[in-house]
Design a protein around this motif. Structure first.
Motif, PDB file in Angstrom:
ATOM      1  N   ARG A 139      30.357  41.374  33.752  1.00 16.07           N
ATOM      2  CA  ARG A 139      31.737  40.918  33.999  1.00 16.07           C
ATOM      3  C   ARG A 139      31.768  39.826  35.056  1.00 16.07           C
TER       4      ARG A 139
ATOM      5  N   LYS B  36      36.697  31.886  36.217  1.00 17.68           N
ATOM      6  CA  LYS B  36      37.888  32.747  36.392  1.00 17.68           C
ATOM      7  C   LYS B  36      37.829  33.377  37.774  1.00 17.68           C
TER       8      LYS B  36
ATOM      9  N   GLU C  44      32.884  35.847  34.571  1.00 17.51           N
ATOM     10  CA  GLU C  44      33.925  35.207  35.404  1.00 17.51           C
ATOM     11  C   GLU C  44      33.376  33.940  36.043  1.00 17.51           C
TER      12      GLU C  44
ATOM     13  N   HIS D 112      37.483  36.109  40.439  1.00 17.13           N
ATOM     14  CA  HIS D 112      36.697  37.349  40.422  1.00 17.13           C
ATOM     15  C   HIS D 112      37.591  38.548  40.714  1.00 17.13           C
ATOM     16  N   ARG D 113      37.512  39.548  39.829  1.00 22.55           N
ATOM     17  CA  ARG D 113      38.410  40.699  39.973  1.00 22.55           C
ATOM     18  C   ARG D 113      37.871  41.740  40.956  1.00 22.55           C
TER      19      ARG D 113
END
Length: 522
Positions: free
Chosen positions: A387, A396, A391, A398-399
């Motif tokens: 994941r 994207k 990203e 980063h969660r």
């Protein structure tokens, strides 16, 4: 049993039965009790199974269009003969410039298991698959682990790939990471691939031989750089149709295993470097590192005492010398009886590898950057790494943030529990294997020494039992902690690591996972 109440006035708590596991003594119940003991669930909750059931095997054509297509490139898997989940595949393509494009293709679990879903929460809770002697307790439901995600032969599959342009000397010229679609042309067992490496004709012979040549060069360079040279030895059992062990097999690492290992190490290292190497003008990305600390001085000193019994001496003045010294020693004694014992003790004297968000490098592999990217079907760490890498590739946000620390602590803890469960199950099957040999004598090697007795590994069946201290005949024996030996008070007779002894199997306790031995003294 769940404890419901424990009144202050009562010596004992009260509880209620929440589940009946079955009749003690059957393999099934013993394995389940080992899992329960470690807090490992052996069944999936209904909502997790329901989520898994709706996942089909057909690939979404729209998703296929967004990926790099490797389906026409020679691709195969090499796994244990009894493997059911295929995490990784290798592809091989000769380029016009004479170099080779080698793809390390990993099951794209992150496509199917979305953050926050029931499957994701359960996978984190489990953290990894657990491999007992007679069964696998998977991290993900079988619909994913054995079907949708598994890179099975002759099926199109989604994968996450690390692709390297290399020459035959293992030099990497270019690398690419991204989402792909692949089609495995052939499933090899390690044994089949090994036969090809050893000269037998077979499918993709040229490809396998070139990959083997590159793997050997990569390994040599790693060892030269200070990596530890540990040859894995696994105790396996052949089970009959009733599930009873009929034979003990010691599996050792051969060239086919090392071939796969080197390309997985390469992918893991390069992914870690790509995401985590400091970049100008930006903060570090929260990441899961697989780290391995330098050896503890006290443990290494103990190891030195241990090998001194065999007449070996090592130079351990700096951590950098430790790996080189151990490698040279293991290389020198590879064909001697004590090799396996000394290697096991060398491993025990090392720190344990863990998952951390702070990178301290990997001592055993001699890598400054290392992660786990290659087994997301059976390890949650790899799913998180997929994941984060995606990203990073798609720029994207980063969660993962601070909570990644807790994730690392949990998966490290659950990994230790899985190892403990696997060890317990091996001990249990050892007791079953020797049960029919009570009263028989065997030659063995002293494999452990403690205050309460000595452990002996029988040479013929590789099973280990214990001779209690007060049962050693001929004297009153005691444990000498300083010199790590057992010694008789009057006779001064010594028992040391690696000593050859004769033992008789006295009693066997499968439920305690214990083999009681007695020494046979002339």
């Amino acid at each position: 049993v769940k404890i419901t109440v424990w009144p202050k006035s009562s010596k004992n708590p009260y509880g209620e039965v929440v589940e009946v596991l079955g009749k003690p003594g059957s393999n099934d119940v013993e394995m389940i009790s080992i899992l329960c003991n470690q807090g490992i669930d052996y069944k999936f909750p209904q909502e997790v199974l329901a989520e898994a059931e709706v996942i089909g095997l057909d690939l979404d054509p729209e998703e296929v269009k967004t990926r790099r297509d490797f389906r026409n490139i020679t691709t195969f898997t090499i796994d244990p003969v009894d493997a059911r989940d295929f995490d990784d595949a290798l592809s091989f393509k000769r380029l016009e410039n004479g170099n080779i494009e080698i793809g390390v293709h990993i099951a794209d679990v992150s496509y199917y298991v979305r953050p926050g879903s029931a499957m994701d929460k359960e996978a984190l809770k489990r953290s990894n698959s657990v491999y007992l002697v007679d069964r696998v307790v998977p991290m993900l439901p079988e619909q994913l682990s054995n079907m949708a995600c598994s890179l099975r032969p002759n099926e199109d599959k989604f994968s996450f790939s690390a692709v390297f342009e290399m020459d035959e000397n293992g030099k990497v010229y270019n690398q690419w990471f991204g989402k792909t679609v692949i089609h495995s042309d052939r499933r090899f067992s390690y044994e089949e691939a090994q036969e090809i490496i050893e000269g037998k004709d077979g499918d993709f012979k040229e490809e396998i031989l070139i990959l083997d040549k590159i793997a050997k060069i990569l390994r040599k360079a790693r060892l030269k750089h200070g990596a530890l040279s540990i040859e894995s030895e696994e105790m396996r059992f052949k089970l009959d149709e009733t599930g009873h062990p009929s034979e003990v097999i010691i599996k050792t690492s051969k060239d086919a295993h090392k071939l796969i290992e080197e390309f997985m190490l390469l992918a893991n290292k390069k992914v870690a470097m790509f995401v985590a190497e400091p970049k100008k003008g930006r903060d570090p990305v929260p990441f899961v590192f697989r780290v391995h600390d330098k050896p503890d001085v006290a443990k290494i000193a103990l190891f030195n005492v241990f090998i001194d019994k065999f007449g070996y001496k090592l130079d351990f003045t700096t951590p950098d010398q430790i790996a080189g010294s151990i490698n040279r020693l293991l290389d020198d004694i590879r064909l001697k009886n004590e090799y396996s014992l000394i290697q096991t003790m060398a491993i025990r004297s090392m720190a344990k590898a863990t998952y951390e968000t702070t990178n301290i490098g990997h001592y055993g592999l001699a890598f400054d950057f290392y992660t786990h990217f290659t087994s997301p079907i059976r390890r949650y760490a790899d799913l998180v790494v997929h994941r984060i890498l995606q990203e990073e590739l798609t720029h994207k946000k980063h969660r993962y943030g601070k909570e990644l620390d807790d994730v690392c602590k949990r998966i490290s803890r659950m990994e230790r529990k899985a190892v403990e469960a696997e060890r317990e199950s091996t001990k249990y099957f050892q007791t079953l294997f020797v049960q029919d040999h009570i009263g028989e004598e065997f030659t063995g090697t002293v494999s452990g020494i403690a205050e309460f007795g000595l452990f002996v590994k029988m040479d013929e069946n590789y099973c280990e039992g214990m001779v209690p201290m007060n049962e050693i005949p001929g004297d009153r024996f005691y444990f000498d902690a300083e010199k790590y030996r057992i010694i008789g008070g009057k006779t001064k007779k010594e028992y040391n690591f690696g000593d050859k002894v004769r033992v008789r199997i006295y009693e066997v306790h499968p439920r305690k996972r214990q083999i009681d031995l007695e020494l046979v003294v002339d």
